[in-house]
Design a protein around this motif. Sequence first.
Motif, short mmCIF file in Angstrom:
data_model
loop_
_atom_site.label_atom_id
_atom_site.label_comp_id
_atom_site.label_asym_id
_atom_site.label_seq_id
_atom_site.Cartn_x
_atom_site.Cartn_y
_atom_site.Cartn_z
N ASP A 40 8.55 6.20 -6.52
CA ASP A 40 8.35 5.88 -5.12
C ASP A 40 9.71 6.23 -4.28
OD1 ASP A 40 5.36 5.41 -5.43
OD2 ASP A 40 6.01 3.36 -5.48
N ILE A 41 10.56 5.75 -4.94
CA ILE A 41 12.00 5.94 -4.14
C ILE A 41 12.43 7.56 -4.14
CG2 ILE A 41 14.40 5.30 -4.37
CD1 ILE A 41 13.67 2.77 -5.56
N ALA A 42 11.99 8.19 -5.09
CA ALA A 42 12.15 9.65 -5.05
C ALA A 42 11.72 10.43 -3.91
CB ALA A 42 11.99 10.11 -6.20
N GLU A 43 10.16 10.09 -3.89
CA GLU A 43 9.34 10.28 -2.76
C GLU A 43 9.98 10.23 -1.46
OE1 GLU A 43 5.79 11.66 -2.52
OE2 GLU A 43 6.38 12.59 -4.60
N LEU A 44 10.46 8.66 -1.35
CA LEU A 44 10.96 8.49 0.14
C LEU A 44 12.20 9.00 0.39
CD1 LEU A 44 10.86 6.37 2.30
CD2 LEU A 44 12.05 4.78 0.99
N LEU A 45 13.01 9.48 -0.49
CA LEU A 45 14.31 10.11 -0.27
C LEU A 45 13.96 11.46 0.08
CD1 LEU A 45 16.63 8.55 -3.29
CD2 LEU A 45 16.80 8.05 -0.53
N GLN A 46 12.91 12.06 -0.58
CA GLN A 46 12.68 13.48 -0.32
C GLN A 46 12.14 13.64 1.26
OE1 GLN A 46 9.97 15.51 -2.92
NE2 GLN A 46 10.05 17.30 -1.77
N ALA A 47 11.03 12.60 1.50
CA ALA A 47 10.44 12.59 2.68
C ALA A 47 11.67 12.16 3.99
CB ALA A 47 9.51 11.50 2.94
N LEU A 48 12.58 11.33 3.64
CA LEU A 48 13.70 11.53 4.68
C LEU A 48 14.23 12.55 5.14
CD1 LEU A 48 15.24 8.03 3.41
CD2 LEU A 48 13.94 8.33 5.59
N ARG A 49 14.31 13.54 4.28
CA ARG A 49 15.03 14.81 4.58
C ARG A 49 14.18 15.48 5.53
NH1 ARG A 49 17.08 14.61 -1.08
NH2 ARG A 49 15.10 15.61 -1.50
N LEU A 50 12.75 15.43 5.19
CA LEU A 50 11.86 16.65 5.76
C LEU A 50 11.07 15.98 7.00
CD1 LEU A 50 10.24 17.63 2.55
CD2 LEU A 50 11.99 18.93 3.58
N TYR A 51 11.05 14.74 7.12
CA TYR A 51 9.88 14.12 8.04
C TYR A 51 10.39 12.86 8.61
CZ TYR A 51 6.82 16.84 5.05
OH TYR A 51 6.19 17.83 4.30
N ASP A 52 9.97 12.45 9.73
CA ASP A 52 10.44 11.18 10.40
C ASP A 52 9.62 10.04 9.52
OD1 ASP A 52 11.77 12.12 12.46
OD2 ASP A 52 10.06 12.45 13.84
N VAL A 53 10.20 9.29 8.93
CA VAL A 53 9.88 8.11 8.15
C VAL A 53 9.87 6.88 8.81
CG1 VAL A 53 9.98 6.99 5.82
CG2 VAL A 53 10.40 9.59 5.90
N HIS A 54 8.49 6.19 8.80
CA HIS A 54 8.65 4.95 9.61
C HIS A 54 8.27 3.70 8.55
CE1 HIS A 54 8.11 7.42 13.02
NE2 HIS A 54 7.13 8.10 12.36
N ALA A 55 8.37 2.54 8.70
CA ALA A 55 8.22 1.35 8.14
C ALA A 55 7.36 0.39 9.16
CB ALA A 55 9.29 0.51 7.65
N GLU A 56 6.18 -0.28 8.59
CA GLU A 56 5.27 -1.14 9.39
C GLU A 56 5.08 -2.33 8.70
OE1 GLU A 56 1.65 0.22 10.67
OE2 GLU A 56 0.94 0.61 8.72
N PHE A 57 5.11 -3.47 9.26
CA PHE A 57 4.67 -4.74 8.78
C PHE A 57 3.11 -4.54 8.54
CE2 PHE A 57 3.05 -8.92 9.74
CZ PHE A 57 3.51 -9.72 8.49
N THR A 58 2.69 -5.01 7.28
CA THR A 58 1.35 -4.85 6.88
C THR A 58 0.50 -6.21 6.79
OG1 THR A 58 1.66 -4.48 4.82
CG2 THR A 58 1.37 -2.50 6.10
N GLY A 59 1.45 -7.34 6.82
CA GLY A 59 0.89 -8.83 6.87
C GLY A 59 1.46 -9.60 5.66
N LYS A 60 1.04 -10.53 5.73
CA LYS A 60 1.71 -11.81 4.61
C LYS A 60 0.92 -11.55 3.54
CE LYS A 60 3.98 -14.94 8.09
NZ LYS A 60 3.96 -16.27 8.48
N VAL A 61 1.71 -11.92 2.22
CA VAL A 61 0.79 -12.12 1.06
C VAL A 61 1.34 -13.31 0.24
CG1 VAL A 61 0.32 -9.55 0.61
CG2 VAL A 61 2.43 -10.38 -0.27
N GLU A 62 0.54 -13.76 -0.51
CA GLU A 62 0.78 -14.98 -1.32
C GLU A 62 1.36 -14.47 -2.78
OE1 GLU A 62 0.97 -18.45 -0.93
OE2 GLU A 62 0.85 -18.17 1.19
N ASP A 63 2.39 -15.23 -3.40
CA ASP A 63 2.63 -14.79 -4.55
C ASP A 63 1.70 -15.78 -5.58
OD1 ASP A 63 3.99 -14.10 -6.66
OD2 ASP A 63 5.58 -15.71 -6.74
N GLU A 64 1.26 -14.99 -6.45
CA GLU A 64 0.20 -15.67 -7.60
C GLU A 64 0.72 -16.63 -8.39
OE1 GLU A 64 -2.89 -12.88 -8.59
OE2 GLU A 64 -3.06 -12.41 -6.41
#
Length: 64
Positions: A40-64
């Motif tokens: 996943d990190i490799a995909e993210l780094l490659q995408a950073l070179r090629l595309y505009d990368v965004h991060a979004e908050f998707t919600g709160k989760v509880e640790d089980e």
Amino acid sequence: MEFLQYRAYCVKQGQELTLCKFWVREDGEIDSENLPSKYDIAELLQALRLYDVHAEFTGKVEDE
């Protein structure tokens, strides 16, 4: 414990592509037990070179 869930994504060929998800504790610390995989990190780094990368908050989760 509650975590804030985020996802990193880019728009590729007109479609949103999720690159990875990550979790942050409410105190602001990254949850080291749930880090994105090396792939996943490799995909993210490659995408950073090629595309505009965004991060979004998707919600709160509880640790089980």
